[in-house]
Design a protein around this motif. Structure first.
Motif, PDB file in Angstrom:
ATOM      1  N   ALA A   7       0.827  -1.204   0.000  1.00 26.92           N
ATOM      2  CA  ALA A   7       0.000   0.000   0.000  1.00 26.92           C
ATOM      3  C   ALA A   7       0.865   1.259   0.000  1.00 26.92           C
ATOM      4  CB  ALA A   7      -0.917   0.003   1.208  1.00 26.92           C
ATOM      5  N   ASN A   8       2.021   1.195   0.640  1.00 28.28           N
ATOM      6  CA  ASN A   8       2.922   2.347   0.662  1.00 28.28           C
ATOM      7  C   ASN A   8       4.324   1.856   0.332  1.00 28.28           C
ATOM      8  OD1 ASN A   8       4.061   4.812   0.982  1.00 28.28           O
ATOM      9  ND2 ASN A   8       3.973   4.827   3.211  1.00 28.28           N
ATOM     10  N   ALA A   9       4.580   1.655  -0.942  1.00 23.13           N
ATOM     11  CA  ALA A   9       5.857   1.089  -1.376  1.00 23.13           C
ATOM     12  C   ALA A   9       6.993   2.050  -1.069  1.00 23.13           C
ATOM     13  CB  ALA A   9       5.814   0.781  -2.860  1.00 23.13           C
ATOM     14  N   SER A  10       8.077   1.505  -0.541  1.00 21.00           N
ATOM     15  CA  SER A  10       9.250   2.314  -0.241  1.00 21.00           C
ATOM     16  C   SER A  10      10.486   1.445  -0.391  1.00 21.00           C
ATOM     17  CB  SER A  10       9.176   2.876   1.180  1.00 21.00           C
ATOM     18  OG  SER A  10       9.193   1.825   2.122  1.00 21.00           O
ATOM     19  N   VAL A  11      11.630   2.081  -0.484  1.00 14.36           N
ATOM     20  CA  VAL A  11      12.907   1.372  -0.491  1.00 14.36           C
ATOM     21  C   VAL A  11      13.798   2.018   0.551  1.00 14.36           C
ATOM     22  CG1 VAL A  11      12.763   0.667  -2.907  1.00 14.36           C
ATOM     23  CG2 VAL A  11      13.897   2.808  -2.319  1.00 14.36           C
ATOM     24  N   LYS A  12      14.789   1.275   0.973  1.00 15.86           N
ATOM     25  CA  LYS A  12      15.732   1.776   1.960  1.00 15.86           C
ATOM     26  C   LYS A  12      17.103   1.908   1.294  1.00 15.86           C
ATOM     27  CE  LYS A  12      15.235   0.403   6.247  1.00 15.86           C
ATOM     28  NZ  LYS A  12      15.279  -0.430   7.462  1.00 15.86           N
ATOM     29  N   ALA A  13      17.686   3.086   1.418  1.00 14.35           N
ATOM     30  CA  ALA A  13      19.043   3.327   0.934  1.00 14.35           C
ATOM     31  C   ALA A  13      19.958   3.367   2.151  1.00 14.35           C
ATOM     32  CB  ALA A  13      19.116   4.641   0.172  1.00 14.35           C
ATOM     33  N   LYS A  14      21.001   2.536   2.136  1.00  9.16           N
ATOM     34  CA  LYS A  14      21.939   2.494   3.261  1.00  9.16           C
ATOM     35  C   LYS A  14      23.320   2.879   2.736  1.00  9.16           C
ATOM     36  CE  LYS A  14      22.932  -0.324   7.287  1.00  9.16           C
ATOM     37  NZ  LYS A  14      22.711  -1.584   7.984  1.00  9.16           N
ATOM     38  N   PHE A  15      23.935   3.862   3.390  1.00 12.52           N
ATOM     39  CA  PHE A  15      25.225   4.351   2.904  1.00 12.52           C
ATOM     40  C   PHE A  15      25.956   5.091   4.016  1.00 12.52           C
ATOM     41  CE2 PHE A  15      21.926   7.413   2.115  1.00 12.52           C
ATOM     42  CZ  PHE A  15      22.468   8.609   2.533  1.00 12.52           C
ATOM     43  N   TYR A  16      27.236   5.316   3.788  1.00  9.07           N
ATOM     44  CA  TYR A  16      28.097   6.016   4.751  1.00  9.07           C
ATOM     45  C   TYR A  16      28.270   7.468   4.324  1.00  9.07           C
ATOM     46  CZ  TYR A  16      32.215   7.496   7.305  1.00  9.07           C
ATOM     47  OH  TYR A  16      33.077   8.190   8.100  1.00  9.07           O
ATOM     48  N   SER A  17      28.195   8.371   5.285  1.00  4.08           N
ATOM     49  CA  SER A  17      28.491   9.779   5.042  1.00  4.08           C
ATOM     50  C   SER A  17      29.648  10.215   5.939  1.00  4.08           C
ATOM     51  CB  SER A  17      27.267  10.644   5.357  1.00  4.08           C
ATOM     52  OG  SER A  17      27.613  12.012   5.260  1.00  4.08           O
ATOM     53  N   ASP A  44      10.106   6.972   0.149  1.00  9.20           N
ATOM     54  CA  ASP A  44       8.727   6.491   0.036  1.00  9.20           C
ATOM     55  C   ASP A  44       8.003   7.111  -1.147  1.00  9.20           C
ATOM     56  OD1 ASP A  44       8.530   9.036   0.983  1.00  9.20           O
ATOM     57  OD2 ASP A  44       7.581   8.511   2.871  1.00  9.20           O
ATOM     58  N   GLY A  45       6.730   6.773  -1.257  1.00  2.56           N
ATOM     59  CA  GLY A  45       5.912   7.300  -2.342  1.00  2.56           C
ATOM     60  C   GLY A  45       6.161   6.613  -3.664  1.00  2.56           C
ATOM     61  N   LEU A  46       6.494   5.330  -3.608  1.00  2.57           N
ATOM     62  CA  LEU A  46       6.880   4.604  -4.824  1.00  2.57           C
ATOM     63  C   LEU A  46       5.816   3.606  -5.273  1.00  2.57           C
ATOM     64  CD1 LEU A  46      10.619   4.002  -3.881  1.00  2.57           C
ATOM     65  CD2 LEU A  46       9.611   5.890  -5.158  1.00  2.57           C
ATOM     66  N   ASP A  47       4.568   3.847  -4.902  1.00  2.00           N
ATOM     67  CA  ASP A  47       3.492   2.903  -5.225  1.00  2.00           C
ATOM     68  C   ASP A  47       3.356   2.639  -6.721  1.00  2.00           C
ATOM     69  OD1 ASP A  47       3.070   3.044  -2.547  1.00  2.00           O
ATOM     70  OD2 ASP A  47       1.268   4.268  -2.666  1.00  2.00           O
ATOM     71  N   ALA A  48       3.614   3.650  -7.534  1.00  2.00           N
ATOM     72  CA  ALA A  48       3.372   3.519  -8.978  1.00  2.00           C
ATOM     73  C   ALA A  48       4.489   2.780  -9.717  1.00  2.00           C
ATOM     74  CB  ALA A  48       3.176   4.904  -9.595  1.00  2.00           C
ATOM     75  N   HIS A  93      29.088  11.250  -3.235  1.00  2.00           N
ATOM     76  CA  HIS A  93      28.680  11.077  -4.633  1.00  2.00           C
ATOM     77  C   HIS A  93      28.632   9.576  -4.856  1.00  2.00           C
ATOM     78  CE1 HIS A  93      29.517  15.327  -5.268  1.00  2.00           C
ATOM     79  NE2 HIS A  93      30.647  15.125  -4.627  1.00  2.00           N
ATOM     80  N   LEU A  94      27.438   9.002  -4.806  1.00  2.00           N
ATOM     81  CA  LEU A  94      27.395   7.566  -5.021  1.00  2.00           C
ATOM     82  C   LEU A  94      26.109   7.132  -5.670  1.00  2.00           C
ATOM     83  CD1 LEU A  94      25.650   6.219  -2.386  1.00  2.00           C
ATOM     84  CD2 LEU A  94      27.751   6.821  -1.274  1.00  2.00           C
ATOM     85  N   GLN A  95      26.171   5.947  -6.245  1.00  2.00           N
ATOM     86  CA  GLN A  95      25.011   5.343  -6.871  1.00  2.00           C
ATOM     87  C   GLN A  95      24.824   3.947  -6.301  1.00  2.00           C
ATOM     88  OE1 GLN A  95      25.460   5.336 -11.149  1.00  2.00           O
ATOM     89  NE2 GLN A  95      24.501   7.340 -11.313  1.00  2.00           N
ATOM     90  N   GLN A  96      23.578   3.552  -6.175  1.00  2.00           N
ATOM     91  CA  GLN A  96      23.235   2.200  -5.723  1.00  2.00           C
ATOM     92  C   GLN A  96      22.170   1.650  -6.637  1.00  2.00           C
ATOM     93  OE1 GLN A  96      21.771   2.264  -1.712  1.00  2.00           O
ATOM     94  NE2 GLN A  96      23.747   2.785  -0.817  1.00  2.00           N
ATOM     95  N   LYS A  97      22.275   0.361  -6.947  1.00  2.00           N
ATOM     96  CA  LYS A  97      21.194  -0.314  -7.647  1.00  2.00           C
ATOM     97  C   LYS A  97      20.246  -0.876  -6.598  1.00  2.00           C
ATOM     98  CE  LYS A  97      23.706  -1.727 -11.736  1.00  2.00           C
ATOM     99  NZ  LYS A  97      24.371  -2.826 -12.445  1.00  2.00           N
ATOM    100  N   ILE A  98      18.966  -0.711  -6.854  1.00  2.00           N
ATOM    101  CA  ILE A  98      17.961  -1.298  -5.954  1.00  2.00           C
ATOM    102  C   ILE A  98      16.982  -2.097  -6.800  1.00  2.00           C
ATOM    103  CG2 ILE A  98      18.120   0.469  -4.157  1.00  2.00           C
ATOM    104  CD1 ILE A  98      15.370   1.473  -5.443  1.00  2.00           C
ATOM    105  N   TYR A  99      16.313  -3.019  -6.150  1.00  2.00           N
ATOM    106  CA  TYR A  99      15.334  -3.845  -6.851  1.00  2.00           C
ATOM    107  C   TYR A  99      13.991  -3.681  -6.166  1.00  2.00           C
ATOM    108  CZ  TYR A  99      19.364  -5.698  -9.157  1.00  2.00           C
ATOM    109  OH  TYR A  99      20.512  -5.797  -9.905  1.00  2.00           O
ATOM    110  N   MET A 100      12.998  -3.278  -6.934  1.00  2.00           N
ATOM    111  CA  MET A 100      11.650  -3.112  -6.409  1.00  2.00           C
ATOM    112  C   MET A 100      10.881  -4.404  -6.653  1.00  2.00           C
ATOM    113  SD  MET A 100       9.335  -1.200  -5.017  1.00  2.00           S
ATOM    114  CE  MET A 100       9.910   0.489  -5.104  1.00  2.00           C
ATOM    115  N   LEU A 101      10.420  -5.001  -5.571  1.00  2.00           N
ATOM    116  CA  LEU A 101       9.596  -6.213  -5.641  1.00  2.00           C
ATOM    117  C   LEU A 101       8.391  -5.981  -4.748  1.00  2.00           C
ATOM    118  CD1 LEU A 101      12.401  -8.889  -5.226  1.00  2.00           C
ATOM    119  CD2 LEU A 101      11.232  -8.277  -7.338  1.00  2.00           C
ATOM    120  N   LYS A 102       7.217  -6.044  -5.318  1.00  2.00           N
ATOM    121  CA  LYS A 102       6.007  -5.802  -4.515  1.00  2.00           C
ATOM    122  C   LYS A 102       5.301  -7.108  -4.208  1.00  2.00           C
ATOM    123  CE  LYS A 102       5.256  -1.245  -6.474  1.00  2.00           C
ATOM    124  NZ  LYS A 102       4.424  -0.486  -7.352  1.00  2.00           N
TER     125      LYS A 102
END
Length: 76
Positions: free
Chosen positions: A2-12, A47-51, A67-76
């Motif tokens: 109902a409220n799709a979200s992903v978590k980004a984990k990184f070091y600052s 958040d806000g990734l329902d669509a 300055h970084l990039q991460q690949k994520i996988y959305m699975l509902k």
């Protein structure tokens, strides 16, 4: 989900404001967030990734010291 979200984990290295951009696998910008991060390991909910369809996406995190990039996988 109902409220799709992903978590980004990184070091600052410092406390700072970052700009986070989510791209699809073709490199098209989907959504943006402005977040504050702390020195050390950060785990940020985007958040806000329902669509979004299932699949691979790329998160780009930009700040003065990050300055970084991460690949994520959305699975509902």
């Amino acid at each position: 989900a109902a409220n799709a979200s992903v978590k980004a984990k990184f070091y600052s290295p410092l406390n700072e404001a970052v700009h986070i951009i989510l791209y699809n696998s073709e490199g098209r910008k989907i959504k943006e967030w402005n977040k504050s991060v702390i020195k050390g390991i950060n785990s940020i909910i985007l958040d806000g990734l329902d669509a979004l369809a299932d699949g691979m996406y790329i998160i780009q995190i930009e700040g003065n010291n990050i300055h970084l990039q991460q690949k994520i996988y959305m699975l509902k």
